[in-house]
Structures are given as structure tokens and as C-alpha cells.
Design an enzyme around this catalytic site. Structure first.
Site, mmCIF file in Angstrom:
data_model
loop_
_atom_site.group_PDB
_atom_site.id
_atom_site.type_symbol
_atom_site.label_atom_id
_atom_site.label_comp_id
_atom_site.label_asym_id
_atom_site.label_seq_id
_atom_site.Cartn_x
_atom_site.Cartn_y
_atom_site.Cartn_z
ATOM 1 N N ASP A 147 4.045 -4.882 3.659
ATOM 2 C CA ASP A 147 3.500 -3.762 4.424
ATOM 3 C C ASP A 147 4.288 -3.681 5.738
ATOM 4 O O ASP A 147 4.203 -4.594 6.569
ATOM 5 C CB ASP A 147 2.010 -4.021 4.691
ATOM 6 C CG ASP A 147 1.316 -2.858 5.401
ATOM 7 O OD1 ASP A 147 1.964 -1.837 5.682
ATOM 8 O OD2 ASP A 147 0.098 -2.999 5.671
ATOM 9 N N ASP A 191 5.435 2.735 7.277
ATOM 10 C CA ASP A 191 4.067 2.299 6.933
ATOM 11 C C ASP A 191 3.456 3.234 5.897
ATOM 12 O O ASP A 191 2.853 4.216 6.259
ATOM 13 C CB ASP A 191 3.217 2.271 8.209
ATOM 14 C CG ASP A 191 1.785 1.836 7.960
ATOM 15 O OD1 ASP A 191 1.491 1.307 6.878
ATOM 16 O OD2 ASP A 191 0.948 2.036 8.871
ATOM 17 N N HIS A 249 1.762 4.890 12.825
ATOM 18 C CA HIS A 249 0.632 5.798 12.600
ATOM 19 C C HIS A 249 0.804 7.147 13.283
ATOM 20 O O HIS A 249 -0.183 7.779 13.663
ATOM 21 C CB HIS A 249 -0.700 5.145 13.014
ATOM 22 C CG HIS A 249 -1.175 4.130 12.003
ATOM 23 N ND1 HIS A 249 -2.390 3.511 12.067
ATOM 24 C CD2 HIS A 249 -0.559 3.648 10.883
ATOM 25 C CE1 HIS A 249 -2.510 2.679 11.035
ATOM 26 N NE2 HIS A 249 -1.414 2.746 10.309
ATOM 27 N N GLU A 301 -5.437 1.731 1.737
ATOM 28 C CA GLU A 301 -5.334 0.582 2.649
ATOM 29 C C GLU A 301 -5.713 1.016 4.051
ATOM 30 O O GLU A 301 -6.353 0.277 4.799
ATOM 31 C CB GLU A 301 -3.901 0.011 2.654
ATOM 32 C CG GLU A 301 -3.736 -1.278 3.471
ATOM 33 C CD GLU A 301 -3.408 -1.069 4.950
ATOM 34 O OE1 GLU A 301 -3.411 -2.051 5.699
ATOM 35 O OE2 GLU A 301 -3.148 0.083 5.351
ATOM 36 N N GLU A 302 -5.277 2.231 4.400
ATOM 37 C CA GLU A 302 -5.489 2.724 5.771
ATOM 38 C C GLU A 302 -6.962 2.988 6.086
ATOM 39 O O GLU A 302 -7.315 3.180 7.251
ATOM 40 C CB GLU A 302 -4.643 3.976 6.021
ATOM 41 C CG GLU A 302 -3.124 3.747 5.915
ATOM 42 C CD GLU A 302 -2.556 2.895 7.034
ATOM 43 O OE1 GLU A 302 -3.324 2.422 7.890
ATOM 44 O OE2 GLU A 302 -1.322 2.698 7.056
ATOM 45 N N HIS A 361 0.849 -1.198 0.000
ATOM 46 C CA HIS A 361 0.000 0.000 0.000
ATOM 47 C C HIS A 361 0.875 1.235 0.000
ATOM 48 O O HIS A 361 1.884 1.315 0.707
ATOM 49 C CB HIS A 361 -1.042 -0.019 1.119
ATOM 50 C CG HIS A 361 -0.596 0.300 2.511
ATOM 51 N ND1 HIS A 361 -0.473 1.592 2.988
ATOM 52 C CD2 HIS A 361 -0.292 -0.505 3.560
ATOM 53 C CE1 HIS A 361 -0.114 1.557 4.259
ATOM 54 N NE2 HIS A 361 0.022 0.300 4.637
HETATM 55 N N1 TRP Z 1 -1.637 -2.889 7.668
HETATM 56 C C1 TRP Z 1 -1.487 -2.238 8.945
HETATM 57 C C2 TRP Z 1 -1.339 -0.759 8.672
HETATM 58 O O1 TRP Z 1 -1.044 -0.378 7.561
HETATM 59 C C3 TRP Z 1 -0.291 -2.716 9.730
HETATM 60 C C4 TRP Z 1 -0.362 -4.155 10.095
HETATM 61 C C5 TRP Z 1 -0.895 -4.678 11.210
HETATM 62 C C6 TRP Z 1 0.113 -5.248 9.332
HETATM 63 N N2 TRP Z 1 -0.786 -6.028 11.188
HETATM 64 C C7 TRP Z 1 -0.170 -6.399 10.061
HETATM 65 C C8 TRP Z 1 0.749 -5.344 8.111
HETATM 66 C C9 TRP Z 1 0.170 -7.656 9.576
HETATM 67 C C10 TRP Z 1 1.083 -6.612 7.641
HETATM 68 C C11 TRP Z 1 0.791 -7.759 8.374
HETATM 69 O O2 TRP Z 1 -1.528 0.031 9.551
HETATM 70 ZN ZN ZN Z 2 -0.817 1.698 8.588
#
Ligand code: TRP
Ligand code: ZN
Length: 313
Positions: A196, A133, A283, A167-168, A121
Site C-alpha cells: 500500500d 494510493d 488523499h 480499504e479507505e 487495496h
Molecule cells: N493505508 C493508508 C491509506 O490508504 C496509508 C497508510 C498509512 C499506510 N500508514 C500506512 C499504508 C502504513 C501502509 C502502511 O490511506
Molecule cells: Zn489511502
């Protein structure tokens, strides 16, 4: 860059003993099959992160869905892929009353009935630049794609790279993509790899355990460099692989941890700080270029390339 393996012979010593040993045994302690996959230059990955940081700084401090910093990030990635010979497609959608985009990049050639996909993302949250992130996955993916072009890799399978929007907001872009596939086109995707958060400052080395074959490929890479891994458990289904998995497509990926705390046992095997989050800037506004562990970013960039090459040959 080449991964440093403890006890590895370097410099003049390599030249001195090279005649006595096989070159590959010295150049890389990983298994012979690793040689098929390229070494992704981490300096190039970091240069992409610097650009994403500049984009955020110039656009109110973030690269979030529906904001100028997101579109600028997309334009940056797309321009490089176009120049490298990829066929790029922008998929537009609306989420929370704002326009969002996915960027899809196809590498010409390979069996159209066997598509290997890898995605990350590209959007950040509104509170910061989103460099770990998920500038980290986005930058490593971009550099791997550019390496496909540089090496003119012609795999048996067809390669498709994706940078997801929103994605967020709940994996909106990737879900949109998967929902838009016909049943026939969905069946052609032999696997989806997700990246990610792959450069967390206090990193763990987590491998998704969704599909056994993909999981094994990523674990093989890590075994080859002598780094222990654990199964990813921090919010299973919390990234863009979830829509693919729901559609019955084999998925996998790597992750270095978000807000969860590194245990004493994890610090003992991976280094870093026990009792602290894998990413204390998760974040938040401190998710800048300072919020990256270069070793983790390097290893995971190479793991990404290893999986893409191994699963597509
Ligand atoms: N996708 C989440 C984000 O962007 C972060 C995240 C939490 C994550 N658990 C995960 C990413 C497991 C990959 C795998 O805030
Ligand atoms: Zn994130």
C-alpha cells in the site's frame, strides 16, 4: 527493470570482463538468492498505472468504493489475470450502503495447506485517482502475478493474490475476507504480504516489522541492492495487513510514506526533500501518474516479487 547499483559495470565493459568474472556478479550486485526471483519490468507496472489513471479520468476522477471507477479498475485487473491462467473470484460486500468487491486470484498448484498471500487495496479515496494510493501496490502486484504466469512459476506453496475493496473506509474488504475464512482455511495461510503506497514521490523505504521472518526477507532484498531501510511506523495497522495480523497470520510489507515529513537524516540517506511529506498528494486530487517516483516503484516491485518467490519456494 534491473536496479542500477552505483559503480556497477555496464555495456561493453561487461562483455569484456564477463569471461573473467561470474556472470551473476556482474548482472546483479544483489545476493545470489535474488536470482531466483524475477526482475519485474517497471515499464509494465507504469503501463498499469496509466490504465488506472484513464479509468479514473473516465469515471469522475476517482476509483473509489461504490463508484464506477472502482468496478472498472477491478474489471481491468481481473481480465488480465483470467487471460494469464489465474482462477479469479469476486467477493461482494456492502459498505456505507454501496456495493464493494474484493478480487482474489489463485495460481493453480502448490500445497493447498501452505498458502502465501499478497494483497493491495484497489480503491482510491473520492478526491482523486489514487495512483500512489494505491494504484502503485495494485499495479506492482498485478505485474508480479503476470510474471508468475509468464515464467510458469511452480512454487512449493500455493500462491494467492488479492485486490481489496473499501480499504479507505476502514479496511472493509480485507476484514470481510479474513472474517469469512473458516478456522481451518485461516490456518493454511502461512503469510500475508501487503503493498500500500509503494511509489511515493519523495520516498522513504519502510519495512513492516510485524513478523521477523517476512521482515528479514524484505530487508535482505534491500541489503542486496544497497538501500537502507527503516521500520514502518506511520500509523501501524492502517492498512489491509491489520485484519490478517489480528487473526494471528504472519504479515509484512513495504511502504514509501504518506503524509509524514521526511527528516534531514532521511533525505541524506535516501535523497529527496527534507521537511516535505513523503507524499504531498496523499488523499488529494494531485495523486495522479505524476505522483510517482519511478525508482521507488521499481525497487518495491522487485522487493514484492523477491518476497513472493522466496517465501513460496
Ligand atoms: N493505508 C493508508 C491509506 O490508504 C496509508 C497508510 C498509512 C499506510 N500508514 C500506512 C499504508 C502504513 C501502509 C502502511 O490511506
Ligand atoms: Zn489511502
Amino acid at each position: 527493470m534491473k536496479l542500477s547499483v552505483p559503480g556497477r559495470v555496464t555495456g561493453a565493459a561487461v562483455i569484456a570482463v564477463a569471461a573473467l568474472l561470474t556472470t551473476s556478479a556482474i548482472a546483479d550486485a544483489a545476493p545470489a538468492r535474488v536470482a531466483a526471483a524475477p526482475d519485474i519490468p517497471v515499464a509494465n507496472v507504469k503501463a498499469h498505472l496509466t490504465q488506472l489513471q484513464s479509468i479514473a479520468t473516465a469515471n469522475g476522477g476517482n476509483r473509489a468504493h461504490g463508484r464506477a471507477g472502482y468496478k472498472a479498475s477491478l474489471d481491468y485487473v481481473k481480465a488480465q489475470l483470467d487471460a494469464a491462467g489465474f482462477t479469479t473470484t469476486i467477493q461482494q460486500f456492502t459498505a456505507s450502503s454501496r456495493v464493494g468487491y474484493n478480487l482474489i486470484a489463485d495460481w493453480p498448484g502448490g500445497d493447498a495447506n501452505q498458502v502465501v498471500m499478497a494483497g493491495s487495496h484497489l480503491d482510491s479515496v473520492t478526491s482523486g485517482a489514487g495512483i500512489n494510493d494505491n494504484g502503485s501496490g495494485s499495479a506492482a502486484l498485478l505485474e508480479a502475478a503476470l510474471t508468475v504466469s509468464r515464467t510458469q512459476y511452480q512454487p512449493t506453496k500455493h500462491l494467492r493474490f488479492a485486490w481489496w475493496g473499501a480499504e479507505e473506509l476502514g479496511m472493509i474488504g480485507s476484514r470481510n475476507y479474513v472474517n469469512g475464512l473458516t478456522t481451518a482455511n485461516r490456518a493454511k495461510i502461512s503469510g500475508y504480504l501487503n503493498f500500500d503506497m509503494i511509489g511515493s514521490p519523495n520516498p522513504g523505504y519502510f519495512v513492516y516489522d510485524d513478523d521477523p521472518a517476512i521482515e528479514k526477507t524484505l530487508k535482505d532484498f534491500y541489503a542486496g541492492i544497497g538501500v537502507a531501510t527503516e521500520i514502518e511506523t506511520e500509523g501501524d495497522g492502517r492498512s489491509d495487513h491489520a485484519p490478517f495480523k489480528s487473526a494471528g497470520i504472519p504479515v509484512g510489507g513495504v511502504f514509501t510514506g504518506a503524509s509524514s515529513t521526511k527528516s534531514a537524516a532521511q533525505a541524506a540517506k535516501w535523497g529527496g526533500t527534507a521537511g516535505q511529506s513523503f507524499d504531498r498528494c496523499y488523499h488529494s486530487s494531485c495523486d495522479t501518474t505524476s505522483n510517482i517516483n519511478d525508482t521507488a516503484l521499481n525497487r518495491n516491485s522487485d522487493a514484492l516479487a523477491y518476497a513472493v518467490w522466496e517465501l513460496s519456494e
